[in-house]
Write a protein that holds these residues in place. Sequence first.
Motif, PDB file in Angstrom:
ATOM      1  N   ARG A 154     -12.247   9.013 -10.179  1.00 46.17           N
ATOM      2  CA  ARG A 154     -12.069  10.462 -10.340  1.00 46.17           C
ATOM      3  C   ARG A 154     -11.121  11.018  -9.277  1.00 46.17           C
ATOM      4  N   GLN A 155     -11.216  10.440  -8.069  1.00 47.52           N
ATOM      5  CA  GLN A 155     -10.384  10.957  -6.972  1.00 47.52           C
ATOM      6  C   GLN A 155      -9.013  10.275  -6.926  1.00 47.52           C
ATOM      7  N   GLY A 156      -8.820   9.332  -7.850  1.00 49.93           N
ATOM      8  CA  GLY A 156      -7.647   8.456  -7.785  1.00 49.93           C
ATOM      9  C   GLY A 156      -6.327   9.164  -7.544  1.00 49.93           C
ATOM     10  N   PHE A 157      -6.070  10.212  -8.335  1.00 52.46           N
ATOM     11  CA  PHE A 157      -4.774  10.881  -8.210  1.00 52.46           C
ATOM     12  C   PHE A 157      -4.699  11.660  -6.896  1.00 52.46           C
ATOM     13  N   ILE A 363       3.957 -12.327  -3.695  1.00 56.74           N
ATOM     14  CA  ILE A 363       3.117 -12.966  -4.722  1.00 56.74           C
ATOM     15  C   ILE A 363       2.156 -11.971  -5.365  1.00 56.74           C
ATOM     16  N   ASP A 364       1.950 -10.826  -4.732  1.00 60.24           N
ATOM     17  CA  ASP A 364       0.947  -9.889  -5.213  1.00 60.24           C
ATOM     18  C   ASP A 364       1.254  -8.566  -4.529  1.00 60.24           C
ATOM     19  N   ARG A 365       2.020  -7.723  -5.185  1.00 59.26           N
ATOM     20  CA  ARG A 365       2.584  -6.532  -4.539  1.00 59.26           C
ATOM     21  C   ARG A 365       1.584  -5.798  -3.641  1.00 59.26           C
ATOM     22  N   GLN A 366       0.351  -5.776  -4.081  1.00 58.69           N
ATOM     23  CA  GLN A 366      -0.713  -5.143  -3.290  1.00 58.69           C
ATOM     24  C   GLN A 366      -2.039  -5.551  -3.919  1.00 58.69           C
ATOM     25  N   GLY A 367      -3.122  -5.202  -3.234  1.00 60.55           N
ATOM     26  CA  GLY A 367      -4.435  -5.544  -3.783  1.00 60.55           C
ATOM     27  C   GLY A 367      -4.897  -4.519  -4.796  1.00 60.55           C
ATOM     28  N   ASP A 368      -6.160  -4.600  -5.143  1.00 57.28           N
ATOM     29  CA  ASP A 368      -6.753  -3.664  -6.089  1.00 57.28           C
ATOM     30  C   ASP A 368      -7.239  -2.456  -5.290  1.00 57.28           C
ATOM     31  N   ASN A 369      -6.339  -1.463  -5.176  1.00 54.71           N
ATOM     32  CA  ASN A 369      -6.582  -0.279  -4.353  1.00 54.71           C
ATOM     33  C   ASN A 369      -7.889   0.423  -4.678  1.00 54.71           C
ATOM     34  N   LEU A 370      -8.150   0.542  -5.988  1.00 53.29           N
ATOM     35  CA  LEU A 370      -9.330   1.293  -6.421  1.00 53.29           C
ATOM     36  C   LEU A 370     -10.609   0.553  -6.018  1.00 53.29           C
ATOM     37  N   LEU A 371     -10.630  -0.753  -6.290  1.00 47.80           N
ATOM     38  CA  LEU A 371     -11.798  -1.552  -5.919  1.00 47.80           C
ATOM     39  C   LEU A 371     -11.997  -1.513  -4.400  1.00 47.80           C
TER      40      LEU A 371
END
Length: 486
Positions: A154-157, A363-371
């Motif tokens: 919900r707060q993502g944006f 190899i992986d631009r970034q991790g799973d930000n939301l998680l």
Amino acid sequence: MIPYSNLIAIDKSAKTPVFLQISTVLTENIRKGIIPAGARLPGSRALADVLGLHRQTVVAAYDELLAQGWLETRAARGTFVSRSIPEIRPLALGKNVPEPGFSGKKAGFPFIIDPNLALPVLKGTNALAFNDGFPDVRLAPLDALSRAYRTVLRQGFRKNLLFYADTSGEGSLRAAMADYLRETRGLPVGTDNVLITRGSTMAIYLAAQTVLRPGDVVVVGEISYGSANLIFKKTGALLQTVPVDKRGLDVDAIEELCKKRPVRMVYVTPHHHYPTTVTMPAERRLRLLQLAQTYRFCVLEDDYDYDFHYDCNPILPLAGADSGGHVIYVGSLCKAISPALRVGYAVAPAEVIESMAQVRRIIDRQGDNLLEAAVAMLFREGEMRRHLKKAQKTYHRRRDIFCNLLKNELGNVVEFSKPTGGMAVWTTFDPAVSLPDLAKKAKENGLYIPDGSTYSNGQNAARLGFASVNEEEMERGMGVLRALLK
Ligand SMILES: Cc1ncc(COP(=O)(O)O)c(C=O)c1O
């Protein structure tokens, strides 16, 4: 005249919507050249009549193909196959024309099959298993995690979590992890010293890529964590082994190696050596750090199960006593909560973390930000501590019950020492018992145990995991082994 009624077979019971079935068949036939470029398609009403469908279904299929560029409309003239689709130019038949049809198996170009990587992957299972030492995922704080995840979504944006972000990991988790590691392990670290990864495997990989060059020497135990060995070999580094005894890696042997040639890295699991579970005592740890200082090598400390200790307080990690910046410390929540939760970390001097993040980027631009933000929330709200406390208590009890059962039921054919922590018992079987045969027969009888092959040092031994099974399951599993070993 193209026989559309034969070409397009509709299955109304299929899960795929009918308009997509039509558009898929049309694209396949356009690709093969059966419906040629520039061909005029029947009007939507006419095709709907032929197929016995509602006109809107055909309109939807045409719209889909128009949007994808397969079709074009010409004012007042109708719908045509686009004239500018490159795939539909048929190859001239003749010599040197490849066999039609793609088998899906054989590559048409040379590629690398690395024999070093051909190790079986140890899989978890929902079936009854004394596995390598995996957590009981039934204990995972899933309600709290899903609540946190919902909040984060919900707060993502607003919190800018939905975009490209820091390659080193989501900021709130880096900060929470630094706090947690300071409080539980005495690591003198700040956010800049923490890189969030997808599990400790990635942390080991990034450390190896950052520190090792082809030909460099990496020291590992004679028996060690096979996946880490694969990662080191992939860099072109040379593995040198040292004996492992009841106190972990033989540090004298490491010193002897250092005297002979430069050593770039030592991989160590001091809390509970993998796979034997023995703990490296403080004095050996300090010697290892002194050697690192003298010979300027990197200590890669894999602390995969620090959170679980039962008999006494755990010995603090090497990284906590490292004043010279010699240690890269890796760990993960995959063992603490669930292997599916791909959140791990590396802790190192800030300049090393920066270099590791640069490797991660390619190899992986970034991790799973939301998680990662959701997991940070679990740390902040105390959920993580509550979970670890509960799991620690449960695994402690399970270790005791499991070891009693192992002694009482299989004591005549196995040897083991009760581990002071962790999630598995290193169990050596009598030479008269073939472990691969036993594992195979156990599987036929509904019980998974490792067959020993992944430890690859020729010992007739395996890690029998106790953490993921409750008391009833343990008794059932032991019953299977007892019956097979009678
Ligand atoms: C010693 C050791 N290190 C690292 C790992 C990797 O764990 P993950 O990548 O799931 O964090 C494992 C997993 O079994 C392990 O046993």
